[in-house]
Write an enzyme that holds these catalytic residues in place. Structure first.
Site, PDB file in Angstrom:
ATOM      1  N   HIS A 114      14.640   8.079   4.913  1.00  7.61           N
ATOM      2  CA  HIS A 114      14.447   9.230   5.117  1.00  7.61           C
ATOM      3  C   HIS A 114      14.886   9.982   6.312  1.00  7.61           C
ATOM      4  O   HIS A 114      14.766   9.341   7.496  1.00  7.61           O
ATOM      5  CB  HIS A 114      13.013   9.684   4.807  1.00  7.61           C
ATOM      6  CG  HIS A 114      12.394   9.386   3.704  1.00  7.61           C
ATOM      7  ND1 HIS A 114      12.612   9.734   2.370  1.00  7.61           N
ATOM      8  CD2 HIS A 114      11.513   8.358   3.499  1.00  7.61           C
ATOM      9  CE1 HIS A 114      11.985   8.967   1.436  1.00  7.61           C
ATOM     10  NE2 HIS A 114      11.344   8.263   2.083  1.00  7.61           N
ATOM     11  N   GLU A 132       6.233   8.913   6.364  1.00  7.35           N
ATOM     12  CA  GLU A 132       5.223   8.595   5.471  1.00  7.35           C
ATOM     13  C   GLU A 132       4.499   7.341   5.792  1.00  7.35           C
ATOM     14  O   GLU A 132       4.939   6.680   6.637  1.00  7.35           O
ATOM     15  CB  GLU A 132       5.816   8.481   3.964  1.00  7.35           C
ATOM     16  CG  GLU A 132       6.735   7.249   4.103  1.00  7.35           C
ATOM     17  CD  GLU A 132       7.873   7.065   2.926  1.00  7.35           C
ATOM     18  OE1 GLU A 132       8.201   8.483   2.199  1.00  7.35           O
ATOM     19  OE2 GLU A 132       7.937   6.075   2.323  1.00  7.35           O
ATOM     20  N   HIS A 189      13.492   1.183   3.551  1.00  4.80           N
ATOM     21  CA  HIS A 189      12.510   0.793   3.008  1.00  4.80           C
ATOM     22  C   HIS A 189      12.457   0.928   1.317  1.00  4.80           C
ATOM     23  O   HIS A 189      13.431   1.570   0.742  1.00  4.80           O
ATOM     24  CB  HIS A 189      11.069   1.485   3.309  1.00  4.80           C
ATOM     25  CG  HIS A 189      11.228   3.071   2.988  1.00  4.80           C
ATOM     26  ND1 HIS A 189      11.830   3.901   3.725  1.00  4.80           N
ATOM     27  CD2 HIS A 189      10.757   3.701   1.995  1.00  4.80           C
ATOM     28  CE1 HIS A 189      11.732   5.226   3.239  1.00  4.80           C
ATOM     29  NE2 HIS A 189      10.940   5.181   2.176  1.00  4.80           N
ATOM     30  N   ARG A 209      19.340   7.659  -1.086  1.00  5.03           N
ATOM     31  CA  ARG A 209      19.227   6.276  -1.804  1.00  5.03           C
ATOM     32  C   ARG A 209      20.461   5.534  -1.171  1.00  5.03           C
ATOM     33  O   ARG A 209      21.613   5.901  -1.265  1.00  5.03           O
ATOM     34  CB  ARG A 209      19.147   6.430  -3.112  1.00  5.03           C
ATOM     35  CG  ARG A 209      18.822   5.506  -4.188  1.00  5.03           C
ATOM     36  CD  ARG A 209      18.964   6.027  -5.759  1.00  5.03           C
ATOM     37  NE  ARG A 209      17.822   6.635  -5.895  1.00  5.03           N
ATOM     38  CZ  ARG A 209      17.988   7.798  -6.559  1.00  5.03           C
ATOM     39  NH1 ARG A 209      19.157   8.289  -6.936  1.00  5.03           N
ATOM     40  NH2 ARG A 209      16.782   8.627  -6.890  1.00  5.03           N
TER      41      ARG A 209
HETATM   42 ZN    ZN Z   1      10.026   6.896   1.278  1.00  3.21          ZN
END
Ligand code: ZN
Length: 332
Positions: A114, A132, A189, A209
């Site tokens: 991200h 996150e 991740h 992605r």
């Molecule tokens: Zn994530």
């Protein structure tokens, strides 16, 4: 930064009592990698056997939760944020800033990364970046996660990605039930199959992605975002050992802070004999992830998600249950 006027206004609201608990109806997301544990273990009524995500507390336009009962029944969280700012202590943010999800990964999720706020603002039409964190609700023996990578320089990272050397590039980490993992922007991740996770994150849906195991969805591969991924990946990756915490040994009947950063503070609360504390933040999110009990006399059970508004005051938890709670920003 908050202006002095806003802080004064918020302090005014903090002194007002507000005992309304905002119980929310989750929004479910069907995903190629999703499963059916949320129906089986959380007793949600699901329409599919591939439910990957339950957005338990969210005002994001891609999944805006509705208040389930009480004075604000039927209102979307985004509407309340605009119409009743006092409920959230006039917290200074364009929209409700956090998003709380449960993720049921029956299969591996794609390898992703991200952006931070600055990059997202410039490249994603002013969107927020995404920081996150994960609380591992359950996992199979021998489960692992992808966190970080093994490239020593940006050149090496590009080479490994362009040549598809995923085995060498990706850093895998063994994981256990009750582990807590903080994922900063720029961290490569992936949640792997067999994991059930409670995620607390900035209210953003921006994901790049990097690799999807060559999977096909409706006969086509899902879109990759290699350029943007390579722009934002942190090199070298942060030391893994500092970002994973085991939580099973933490004391019961108290708030245990798992993480505090500029976006959120997250606590684990395991209730055995009961506990009480003050909700003196602009607002506090809570998700019951195990067991059942009461909050200030109102029944709650595994799978319930709610917001305690500004001015709620004393919170009393009774029963046998485990909750993950959060407040916006870094709070004491
Ligand atoms: Zn994530």
């Amino acid at each position: 930064m908050e202006t002095a006027r806003k802080i004064r206004e918020r302090k005014g609201y903090l002194e007002m009592e507000n005992k309304e608990i905002l119980f929310l109806t989750p929004v479910f997301k069907e995903m190629v990698w999703g499963g059916n544990r949320m129906g089986e273990e959380f007793h949600y009524a699901l329409s599919s056997d591939h439910i990957g995500e339950c957005w338990g507390i969210s005002a994001h336009p891609h999944g805006d939760c509705e208040v389930r009962e009480g004075a604000f029944k039927g209102k979307k969280l985004s509407e309340l944020w605009k119409e009743e700012p006092g409920l959230f202590g006039h917290y200074e943010a364009e929209g409700f800033p956090l998003l709380i999800k449960i993720i049921d990964a029956k299969q591996d999720l794609s390898i992703q990364v991200h952006p931070n706020d600055a990059y997202a603002k410039e490249k994603e039409k002013g969107s927020l970046g995404k920081t996150e964190c994960w609380y591992v609700l359950d996992c199979e023996e021998g489960s692992s996660l992808v966190i970080g990578h093994n490239a020593g320089s940006r050149e090496q990272m590009k080479e490994m990605i362009e040549k598809g050397q995923w085995q060498e590039f990706l850093r895998q980490l063994p994981i256990h039930k009750g582990d807590f993992i903080q994922i900063d922007p720029g961290t490569v991740h992936a949640i792997k199959g067999g994991l059930l996770i409670l995620e607390t994150q900035q209210s953003s849906d921006i994901t790049y992605r990097l690799y999807d195991y060559g999977r096909m969805v409706d006969g086509k591969p899902r879109q990759l975002h290699l350029e943007k991924s390579m722009d934002v990946i942190t090199v070298p990756a942060k030391d893994v050992s500092s970002s994973v915490k085991g939580t099973l040994g933490l004391p019961a009947d108290t708030r245990n802070a798992l993480e505090a950063n500029q976006y959120y503070t997250v606590w684990k609360i395991k209730v055995e004999k009961g506990c009480a504390f003050a909700q003196d933040y602009p607002f506090m999110n809570m998700s019951v992830v195990e067991g059942e009990g009461t909050v200030n006399g109102q029944k709650i059970k595994k799978g319930d998600h709610f917001v305690l508004p500004c001015g709620f005051g004393e919170v009393e938890l009774q029963g046998e249950m485990c909750l993950i709670a959060s407040a916006a920003g870094k709070v004491g």
